[in-house]
Motif scaffolding. Structure first.
Motif, mmCIF file in Angstrom:
data_model
loop_
_atom_site.group_PDB
_atom_site.id
_atom_site.type_symbol
_atom_site.label_atom_id
_atom_site.label_comp_id
_atom_site.label_asym_id
_atom_site.label_seq_id
_atom_site.Cartn_x
_atom_site.Cartn_y
_atom_site.Cartn_z
ATOM 1 N N GLU A 178 3.351 3.860 4.578
ATOM 2 C CA GLU A 178 3.208 2.817 3.554
ATOM 3 C C GLU A 178 3.595 1.461 4.143
ATOM 4 O OE1 GLU A 178 5.556 3.985 0.204
ATOM 5 O OE2 GLU A 178 4.181 5.597 -0.356
ATOM 6 N N VAL B 155 -3.156 4.180 8.295
ATOM 7 C CA VAL B 155 -4.062 4.932 7.410
ATOM 8 C C VAL B 155 -4.950 5.852 8.239
ATOM 9 C CG1 VAL B 155 -4.110 3.197 5.571
ATOM 10 C CG2 VAL B 155 -5.712 3.014 7.482
ATOM 11 N N ARG C 269 -6.451 7.872 3.646
ATOM 12 C CA ARG C 269 -5.167 8.435 3.225
ATOM 13 C C ARG C 269 -4.096 7.549 3.865
ATOM 14 N NH1 ARG C 269 -1.899 13.084 5.145
ATOM 15 N NH2 ARG C 269 -2.899 13.149 7.190
ATOM 16 N N VAL C 270 -2.955 7.399 3.188
ATOM 17 C CA VAL C 270 -1.910 6.521 3.725
ATOM 18 C C VAL C 270 -0.902 7.369 4.492
ATOM 19 C CG1 VAL C 270 -0.114 4.852 3.108
ATOM 20 C CG2 VAL C 270 -2.256 4.935 1.795
ATOM 21 N N LEU D 169 0.868 -1.185 0.000
ATOM 22 C CA LEU D 169 0.000 0.000 0.000
ATOM 23 C C LEU D 169 0.899 1.227 0.000
ATOM 24 C CD1 LEU D 169 -2.647 1.520 0.232
ATOM 25 C CD2 LEU D 169 -2.658 1.087 2.687
ATOM 26 N N ARG D 170 0.789 2.020 -1.053
ATOM 27 C CA ARG D 170 1.643 3.206 -1.177
ATOM 28 C C ARG D 170 0.791 4.467 -1.029
ATOM 29 N NH1 ARG D 170 6.363 0.925 -3.005
ATOM 30 N NH2 ARG D 170 6.036 -1.008 -4.155
ATOM 31 N N ARG D 171 1.472 5.611 -1.040
ATOM 32 C CA ARG D 171 0.791 6.892 -0.768
ATOM 33 C C ARG D 171 -0.421 7.100 -1.678
ATOM 34 N NH1 ARG D 171 1.122 12.399 -2.190
ATOM 35 N NH2 ARG D 171 2.455 11.878 -3.961
ATOM 36 N N ALA E 69 0.874 -1.027 7.398
ATOM 37 C CA ALA E 69 0.560 0.361 6.999
ATOM 38 C C ALA E 69 -0.267 1.068 8.083
ATOM 39 C CB ALA E 69 -0.230 0.351 5.693
#
Ligand SMILES: Cc1cc2nc3c(=O)[nH]c(=O)nc-3n(C[C@H](O)[C@H](O)[C@H](O)COP(=O)(O)OP(=O)(O)OC[C@H]3O[C@@H](n4cnc5c(N)ncnc54)[C@H](O)[C@@H]3O)c2cc1C
Ligand code: FES
Length: 581
Positions: free
Chosen positions: A152, A112, A148-149, A37-39, A110
């Protein structure tokens, strides 16, 4: 403890939909094993229309298993599979009426944060094969939400979802969604929402709209530009009392009530719509008010275009005593309150609405810094030259730049005009505009696109640049692949037998046919530019000016638009209509 049941991803693809191509990422497929999971996205995921989905604030869409069970029952469906609502995370737990905007969670590796409820659009209806799905999700308080991340990391089905902190104000997703979309918006709650730093900028703007909505003002100021209701419904007769010749092809008409009573005040920048007799049926045309706002009579200024039907009619027939049918002043291209610097920039006949603004500034805010920039071909086509000069002389902090693209030999540099040529980037740069200038632009489409881009490059905030088009506004068709634009035309096939519908900006009047599901579908069949998103009465993107006539709604919109407006996606005419489209 909440659990991540399924991780789904999908890249955008082209899908056929009602004879058009939609580029959409709403089709998601579950993936096995860990996913990064990235930005901006999960690996392998993407969105087709970044205007409405994706980006940092909407990196991950979440939907609950409990809502799957709910919809299976309500819709009588047994075919709903994970990812069906276009979500990335299908979760057990995290219901919309418990999760708060600003909550932070750890999922796998992650971290979030909840940024906003999901904004439903027609694509969830496409994916579900249920056109009203966007409205149902709002009405049943089950929108889902975006993340929103913050950090990550890898995530996978089966991960526990651990709550790290609760958002300030503890406003749930369901509460915020209802606050924006359902009737009865509480200002106190909008103020609460604005105290949640994690709330996405788009939703913050909507909350500011709700907060600023005047008492008693109908409609949803979080979704549509707020405007006072029109001063009268439909058309009323007004009498021409005087005519002025402005230039060779521009003349002004003064209009008064038949009984001489003062006419309702208009806001500087608003326009009137006239219904005139024409050879093939009525001609319905709009004209900006060019006189002093608040005068007992109205003044409009008409450019007679070669072969232009309404201009030619008025030129031939307008004389004191002529009675014309007029719809009340409307429009949201109006001078905003405040005392910051103002740029009034126009070309040709586009001077009319900004001239009304200049009158208003002279009358009520003469100390404001004003830049008056106007482009004309030469002195013979320079509208309101003497009038604007006189007004500007009454403003101690006025700056003037007049461009003549082809000055005539008798035009005097520095007296009649400032520079030869068009209003270029160099001209704008040379004005030395302060960055907090509010700009009001009116002129031909391309000219305004260029000027808007240049003002942005000079550092003016896009929210401060307002423009008026003397024709159809640009359409908004989210996700639809671009196609060759055709000029507006009668729909294909046999003409309808229903009431006449005038698309005023497009200069088209055509009989309605019940073969169309809504005025939106009818407008699309005529290639009239339209704006829409949910197509089912929730988002108010399709809100349009109802100049005269009445409509019936089916389905009923989640909330009716303000007086003088309609939602075209869920309405059909019950009488003749004039629409500001
Ligand atoms: C909000 C708003 C405000 C406006 N304010 C003003 C204003 O203040 N002043 C103003 O003058 N206008 C204004 N307009 C534009 C106005 O409403 C009309 O669209 C415009 O005046 C043209 O109308 P018309 O009937 O004279 O021309 P139309 O008959 O609609 O013709 C449109 C164009 O097609 C051309 N055309 C038509 N028939 C032919 C033919 N057979 N051959 C070749 N070309 C042809 C005409 O030259 C003209 O350029 C405004 C519009 C809007 C939407
Ligand atoms: S398109 Fe959303 S309300 Fe009409």
């Amino acid at each position: 403890m909440a659990t991540l049941l399924t991780v789904s991803v999908g890249l955008p693809k082209d899908v056929d939909w009602r004879g058009r191509t939609v580029h959409t990422g709403v089709w998601k497929q579950p993936v096995d094993g860990p996913v990064m999971l990235r930005r901006l996205n999960l690996d392998g995921d993407g969105q087709g229309d970044l205007g409405g989905h994706g980006g940092e604030q909407r990196a991950v869409l979440v939907y609950q298993q409990d809502s799957y069970r709910y919809w299976a029952k309500v819709l009588g469906r047994d075919d709903l599979l994970p990812g069906q609502f276009g979500e990335n995370f299908t979760v057990d737990g995290l219901p919309d009426d418990e999760v708060c905007v600003g909550d932070r969670y750890r999922v796998g590796g992650a971290v979030v944060e909840v940024t906003q409820p999901r904004v439903t659009c027609y694509r969830v209806g496409m994916r579900m094969n249920e056109p009203q799905m966007a409205a149902l999700m709002v009405a049943h308080h089950r929108p889902g939400f975006y993340l929103r991340v913050i950090t990550e990391g890898l995530v996978q089905a089966g991960d526990e979802i651990v709550k790290l902190s609760t958002g300030p104000e503890a406003m749930t997703v369901a509460e915020l969604d209802a606050l924006l979309y359902l009737p009865g918006h509480s200002r106190a709650d909008a103020a609460r929402a604005l105290r949640i730093p994690a709330l996405s900028p788009g939703w913050q703007a909507s909350m500011r709209g709700l907060l600023d909505q005047a008492d008693g003002q109908e409609g949803n100021a979080g979704l549509e530009t707020a405007a006072a209701p029109p001063a009268w419904a439909g058309f009323r007769p007004l009498t021409v009392t005087a005519l002025d010749e402005e230039t060779r092809d521009v003349f002004s008409l003064h209009l008064a009530a038949a009984d001489g009573s003062p006419l309702p005040a208009a806001l500087p920048g608003q326009f009137l719509t006239l219904r005139l007799p024409g050879p093939g049926g009525p001609l319905v045309r709009s004209y900006s008010l060019s006189g002093t706002p608040g005068d007992a009579t109205y003044r409009i200024s008409v450019k007679q275009e070669p072969h232009g039907a309404a201009g030619t009619y008025l030129r031939a027939n307008a004389r004191p005593g002529l009675v014309v049918e007029v719809a009340a002043p409307r429009g949201t291209f109006t001078l905003e309150s405040g005392d910051g610097p103002v740029l009034l920039l126009s070309a040709g006949i586009g001077a009319t609405p900004v001239l009304a603004m200049l009158h208003a500034l002279v009358a009520s805010q003469p100390d404001r810094a004003v830049w008056w920039v106007h482009g004309a071909r030469d002195g013979s086509e320079h509208v309101f030259a003497a009038e604007s000069r006189e007004l500007l002389a009454g403003l101690p902090h006025a700056h003037v730049h007049i461009c003549y693209s082809r000055p005539a030999p008798q035009d005097r540099p520095d007296r009649d005009f400032t520079s030869a040529g068009r209003i270029t980037a160099d001209v704008l740069r040379g004005l030395g505009l302060p960055p907090d200038t509010s700009a009001y632009l009116c002129g031909p489409t391309e000219f305004m696109q260029d000027v808007t881009a240049e003002l942005g490059a000079l550092g003016l905030d896009a929210g401060r640049v307002h423009s008026e088009l003397f024709g159809a506004q640009a359409g908004l068709t989210p996700g639809i692949a671009a196609a060759q634009a055709r000029p507006p035309h009668a729909p294909e096939g046999a003409p309808g037998t229903g009431p006449a519908v005038s698309f005023v900006r497009s200069g088209l009047t055509v009989p309605w046919s019940p073969a169309y599901g809504s005025l939106l579908e009818f407008a699309e069949a005529c290639d009239v530019p339209v704006r829409w998103s949910c197509r089912t009465g929730v988002c108010h993107t399709c809100v349009s000016g109802l100049l005269s006539g009445q409509v019936a709604y089916a389905p009923e919109p989640v909330e009716e638009p303000g007086d003088g407006n309609l939602l075209i996606c869920c309405s059909e005419p019950t009488t003749e209509l004039a629409l500001d489209l």
